[in-house]
Design a protein around this motif. Sequence first.
Motif, PDB file in Angstrom:
ATOM      1  N   PHE A  43       6.807  -1.357   0.116  1.00 24.87           N
ATOM      2  CA  PHE A  43       5.973  -2.364   0.784  1.00 24.87           C
ATOM      3  C   PHE A  43       6.918  -3.426   1.313  1.00 24.87           C
ATOM      4  O   PHE A  43       7.614  -4.098   0.541  1.00 24.87           O
ATOM      5  N   LEU A  44       6.961  -3.583   2.634  1.00 27.47           N
ATOM      6  CA  LEU A  44       7.893  -4.505   3.281  1.00 27.47           C
ATOM      7  C   LEU A  44       7.166  -5.759   3.732  1.00 27.47           C
ATOM      8  O   LEU A  44       6.281  -5.709   4.585  1.00 27.47           O
ATOM      9  N   LEU A  45       7.559  -6.880   3.149  1.00 27.87           N
ATOM     10  CA  LEU A  45       6.961  -8.166   3.509  1.00 27.87           C
ATOM     11  C   LEU A  45       7.793  -8.775   4.651  1.00 27.87           C
ATOM     12  O   LEU A  45       8.345  -9.868   4.533  1.00 27.87           O
ATOM     13  N   ASP A  55      -3.298  -8.776   4.574  1.00 28.76           N
ATOM     14  CA  ASP A  55      -4.259  -8.024   3.772  1.00 28.76           C
ATOM     15  C   ASP A  55      -3.753  -7.922   2.327  1.00 28.76           C
ATOM     16  O   ASP A  55      -3.175  -6.905   1.928  1.00 28.76           O
ATOM     17  N   PRO A  56      -3.945  -8.968   1.527  1.00 27.63           N
ATOM     18  CA  PRO A  56      -3.474  -8.945   0.137  1.00 27.63           C
ATOM     19  C   PRO A  56      -4.003  -7.766  -0.671  1.00 27.63           C
ATOM     20  O   PRO A  56      -3.313  -7.247  -1.554  1.00 27.63           O
ATOM     21  N   ASP A  57      -5.233  -7.351  -0.359  1.00 24.99           N
ATOM     22  CA  ASP A  57      -5.804  -6.227  -1.111  1.00 24.99           C
ATOM     23  C   ASP A  57      -5.015  -4.940  -0.885  1.00 24.99           C
ATOM     24  O   ASP A  57      -4.994  -4.071  -1.764  1.00 24.99           O
ATOM     25  N   THR A 112      -3.705  -2.547  -3.854  1.00 23.14           N
ATOM     26  CA  THR A 112      -3.938  -1.100  -3.874  1.00 23.14           C
ATOM     27  C   THR A 112      -2.623  -0.339  -3.957  1.00 23.14           C
ATOM     28  O   THR A 112      -2.498   0.638  -4.705  1.00 23.14           O
ATOM     29  N   PHE A 113      -1.640  -0.795  -3.202  1.00 26.70           N
ATOM     30  CA  PHE A 113      -0.306  -0.181  -3.188  1.00 26.70           C
ATOM     31  C   PHE A 113       0.291  -0.148  -4.599  1.00 26.70           C
ATOM     32  O   PHE A 113       0.903   0.836  -5.012  1.00 26.70           O
ATOM     33  N   ILE A 143       0.426 -11.353  -6.964  1.00 27.37           N
ATOM     34  CA  ILE A 143      -0.172 -10.017  -7.007  1.00 27.37           C
ATOM     35  C   ILE A 143       0.702  -9.061  -7.822  1.00 27.37           C
ATOM     36  O   ILE A 143       0.194  -8.265  -8.625  1.00 27.37           O
ATOM     37  N   VAL A 144       2.014  -9.142  -7.636  1.00 28.27           N
ATOM     38  CA  VAL A 144       2.920  -8.288  -8.418  1.00 28.27           C
ATOM     39  C   VAL A 144       2.779  -8.595  -9.901  1.00 28.27           C
ATOM     40  O   VAL A 144       2.695  -7.680 -10.735  1.00 28.27           O
TER      41      VAL A 144
END
Length: 229
Positions: free
Chosen positions: A81-83, A115-117, A121-122, A152-153
């Motif tokens: 997941f690339l921020l 999209d934080p969700d 989910t990831f 979230i992490v």
Amino acid sequence: MSPIKRLSRAEVRSVDQRTIEEFGLPGVALMENAGRGVFELLLSLKVTGPVKICAGKGNNGGDGFVIARHLDNAGIPVQIFLLADPEHLTGDAAINYQVASRMGIPIQSDPVLSDPDALRTFLSDADWIVDAFLGTGVQGTIRPPFTTAIQIVNQAAGNKLAVDLPSGLDCDTGLSLGDCIIAAQTATFVAEKKGFAIPESKQFTGAVHVVDIGAPRQIITELLQKQTS
């Protein structure tokens, strides 16, 4: 040679810069050694996957791409997941992003975490989560979207491993910069960081493992002499 005690932010920068400029070892080789070292640590921790790599746009994220490549080569399920916007990656991080992408490693990109969700989910089925968002150069209060991403992490169930230091931890003080990854394991490069000396840092780093990245011994010896003089 006695091991170097701990590195400040400036000393970390000096080790990398001198290795590249004075000894001619390319930064991409240091990144390769760093990522490979973290991969080997994950193997020693009996990681089977899925492993979810959380990457930022800097060299910390670049290390994450290297880790992902070695996991994939070992047959361990891995996703990134690339921020950041992939087109904004530069230098060694861009090189390793391209390799991971061409290998077909799944990569989701959301530069502003719109999209934080999707991140939740990831991470939902992760055995291990690798924190490669932010590195030693970060100073000042952590800002969005990293604030939300870090929260979230931390809420996710998977085991967390931080690359070099937990994102949101100040390298020199060992204190949280507002929001900080709470890791079970930290794979730190060359030597422990100066901030790791304070007891308060342990709640964020968990167990600390020092990973060699191939920096010339002369540089480390000189730093040690300066630290003890």
